[in-house]
Scaffold this motif. Structure first.
Motif, mmCIF file in Angstrom:
data_model
loop_
_atom_site.group_PDB
_atom_site.id
_atom_site.type_symbol
_atom_site.label_atom_id
_atom_site.label_comp_id
_atom_site.label_asym_id
_atom_site.label_seq_id
_atom_site.Cartn_x
_atom_site.Cartn_y
_atom_site.Cartn_z
ATOM 1 N N GLY A 277 51.674 45.969 24.474
ATOM 2 C CA GLY A 277 52.067 45.465 25.783
ATOM 3 C C GLY A 277 51.301 44.238 26.202
ATOM 4 N N LEU A 278 50.505 44.390 27.256
ATOM 5 C CA LEU A 278 49.883 43.255 27.910
ATOM 6 C C LEU A 278 48.497 43.608 28.416
ATOM 7 C CD1 LEU A 278 50.223 40.416 29.409
ATOM 8 C CD2 LEU A 278 51.024 41.774 31.352
ATOM 9 N N ARG A 279 47.592 42.659 28.295
ATOM 10 C CA ARG A 279 46.267 42.764 28.912
ATOM 11 C C ARG A 279 46.159 41.619 29.917
ATOM 12 N NH1 ARG A 279 40.774 44.712 27.540
ATOM 13 N NH2 ARG A 279 39.256 43.255 28.378
ATOM 14 N N ILE A 280 45.770 41.960 31.129
ATOM 15 C CA ILE A 280 45.525 40.979 32.193
ATOM 16 C C ILE A 280 44.026 40.962 32.450
ATOM 17 C CG2 ILE A 280 45.874 40.437 34.634
ATOM 18 C CD1 ILE A 280 48.546 41.997 34.437
ATOM 19 N N GLU A 281 43.434 39.773 32.469
ATOM 20 C CA GLU A 281 42.019 39.633 32.792
ATOM 21 C C GLU A 281 41.871 38.671 33.961
ATOM 22 O OE1 GLU A 281 39.816 38.262 29.407
ATOM 23 O OE2 GLU A 281 40.352 40.010 28.192
ATOM 24 N N VAL A 282 40.954 38.995 34.867
ATOM 25 C CA VAL A 282 40.574 38.106 35.957
ATOM 26 C C VAL A 282 39.066 37.931 35.890
ATOM 27 C CG1 VAL A 282 40.526 37.747 38.456
ATOM 28 C CG2 VAL A 282 42.535 38.822 37.388
ATOM 29 N N PRO B 100 43.771 32.105 48.696
ATOM 30 C CA PRO B 100 44.925 33.007 48.612
ATOM 31 C C PRO B 100 46.169 32.359 48.025
ATOM 32 C CG PRO B 100 44.445 32.460 50.901
ATOM 33 C CD PRO B 100 43.325 31.901 50.070
ATOM 34 N N ARG B 101 46.282 31.043 48.068
ATOM 35 C CA ARG B 101 47.455 30.374 47.481
ATOM 36 C C ARG B 101 47.501 30.537 45.965
ATOM 37 N NH1 ARG B 101 47.233 24.853 50.970
ATOM 38 N NH2 ARG B 101 47.941 25.773 52.930
ATOM 39 N N SER B 102 46.371 30.848 45.364
ATOM 40 C CA SER B 102 46.327 31.027 43.909
ATOM 41 C C SER B 102 47.091 32.264 43.451
ATOM 42 C CB SER B 102 44.875 31.119 43.443
ATOM 43 O OG SER B 102 44.212 29.905 43.678
ATOM 44 N N VAL B 103 47.178 33.271 44.296
ATOM 45 C CA VAL B 103 47.796 34.538 43.892
ATOM 46 C C VAL B 103 49.276 34.360 43.535
ATOM 47 C CG1 VAL B 103 48.284 36.923 44.575
ATOM 48 C CG2 VAL B 103 46.064 35.888 45.126
ATOM 49 N N PRO B 104 50.115 33.768 44.399
ATOM 50 C CA PRO B 104 51.520 33.613 44.001
ATOM 51 C C PRO B 104 51.702 32.648 42.827
ATOM 52 C CG PRO B 104 51.146 32.600 46.146
ATOM 53 C CD PRO B 104 49.898 33.348 45.775
ATOM 54 N N LEU B 105 50.844 31.646 42.710
ATOM 55 C CA LEU B 105 50.941 30.723 41.578
ATOM 56 C C LEU B 105 50.619 31.446 40.268
ATOM 57 C CD1 LEU B 105 49.214 27.599 43.161
ATOM 58 C CD2 LEU B 105 51.670 27.987 42.827
ATOM 59 N N ALA B 106 49.616 32.297 40.294
ATOM 60 C CA ALA B 106 49.257 33.063 39.100
ATOM 61 C C ALA B 106 50.354 34.065 38.744
ATOM 62 C CB ALA B 106 47.925 33.783 39.315
ATOM 63 N N ASN C 179 41.319 40.619 44.924
ATOM 64 C CA ASN C 179 39.933 41.094 44.992
ATOM 65 C C ASN C 179 38.956 39.983 44.622
ATOM 66 O OD1 ASN C 179 40.515 43.666 45.848
ATOM 67 N ND2 ASN C 179 40.272 44.612 43.843
ATOM 68 N N ALA C 180 39.276 39.222 43.581
ATOM 69 C CA ALA C 180 38.393 38.127 43.165
ATOM 70 C C ALA C 180 38.315 37.049 44.244
ATOM 71 C CB ALA C 180 38.874 37.526 41.847
ATOM 72 N N VAL C 181 39.446 36.736 44.866
ATOM 73 C CA VAL C 181 39.469 35.729 45.933
ATOM 74 C C VAL C 181 38.657 36.211 47.135
ATOM 75 C CG1 VAL C 181 40.982 34.627 47.645
ATOM 76 C CG2 VAL C 181 41.627 34.623 45.223
ATOM 77 N N ARG C 182 38.829 37.470 47.510
ATOM 78 C CA ARG C 182 38.151 38.000 48.705
ATOM 79 C C ARG C 182 36.684 38.328 48.481
ATOM 80 N NH1 ARG C 182 42.638 42.263 50.961
ATOM 81 N NH2 ARG C 182 44.085 40.693 51.755
ATOM 82 N N LEU D 242 52.128 43.180 40.273
ATOM 83 C CA LEU D 242 51.342 43.913 41.266
ATOM 84 C C LEU D 242 49.883 44.049 40.830
ATOM 85 C CD1 LEU D 242 53.788 46.738 42.355
ATOM 86 C CD2 LEU D 242 52.807 44.977 43.826
ATOM 87 N N VAL D 243 49.674 44.370 39.570
ATOM 88 C CA VAL D 243 48.306 44.514 39.057
ATOM 89 C C VAL D 243 47.568 43.187 39.172
ATOM 90 C CG1 VAL D 243 46.955 44.875 36.949
ATOM 91 C CG2 VAL D 243 48.770 46.488 37.568
ATOM 92 N N LEU D 244 48.193 42.114 38.721
ATOM 93 C CA LEU D 244 47.559 40.796 38.827
ATOM 94 C C LEU D 244 47.261 40.452 40.279
ATOM 95 C CD1 LEU D 244 46.605 38.085 37.681
ATOM 96 C CD2 LEU D 244 48.993 37.308 37.867
ATOM 97 N N SER D 245 48.205 40.694 41.164
ATOM 98 C CA SER D 245 48.001 40.393 42.590
ATOM 99 C C SER D 245 46.772 41.105 43.132
ATOM 100 C CB SER D 245 49.227 40.805 43.412
ATOM 101 O OG SER D 245 50.327 40.000 43.098
ATOM 102 N N GLU D 246 46.627 42.378 42.807
ATOM 103 C CA GLU D 246 45.488 43.149 43.306
ATOM 104 C C GLU D 246 44.173 42.644 42.725
ATOM 105 O OE1 GLU D 246 45.649 45.048 45.816
ATOM 106 O OE2 GLU D 246 47.827 45.184 45.898
#
Length: 143
Positions: free
Chosen positions: A80-85, A22-28, A58-61, A50-54
């Motif tokens: 705009g922007l594309r976010i990939e996880v 979970p520490r990765s989320v705020p760093l990302a 999900n990937a972490v959990r 918010l989108v990245l956080s969600e």
């Protein structure tokens, strides 16, 4: 030699790898905000964070595979922007609306609301990538 970019969508994607915790989320989120600042896309910071956080939560959990990291990619594009996880799990997320009094399960509906479009697809190697695209305001540096 430093490359000169003529438009924001010509910028190189920002690719980072994160531990499965979970520490990765705020760093990302911080890395994303810095990229958006650099690209002149500050108007997308709140929604994109918010989108990245969600997606990353999900990937972490649900996407944990022992010994594997989670990868994020932030890509500036003409609109705009594309976010990939990326994660190594074959488990694909499904969007379903939770009960109104549910304490969780609102992540993907939130992603669906905040992004222009999103989806899940195969990736090179094991696992999947979950992506979302957000559209910038016309005056935010994208023409």
């Amino acid at each position: 030699m430093e490359r000169t970019y003529t438009t924001p969508h010509e910028r190189e994607p920002i690719v980072k790898r994160w531990p499965q915790g979970p520490r990765s989320v705020p760093l990302a989120r911080r890395a994303l905000r810095e990229a958006l600042d650099d690209w002149g896309l500050r108007d997308l910071q709140d929604a994109a964070s918010l989108v990245l956080s969600e997606l990353l939560t999900n990937a972490v959990r649900h996407g944990r595979v022992p010994g594997r990291e989670i990868e994020t990619r932030f890509v500036s594009n003409p609109v705009g922007l594309r976010i990939e996880v990326h994660d190594a799990s074959e488990h694909r997320p499904l969007m379903a609306l939770p009960a109104p009094d549910a304490g969780g399960g609102w992540g993907l509906p939130l992603v669906d609301t905040l992004s222009e479009k999103w989806g899940v697809c195969d990736r090179e190697g094991p696992g999947k990538l979950v992506w979302a695209e957000l559209t910038a305001e016309p005056d935010s540096g994208h023409s």
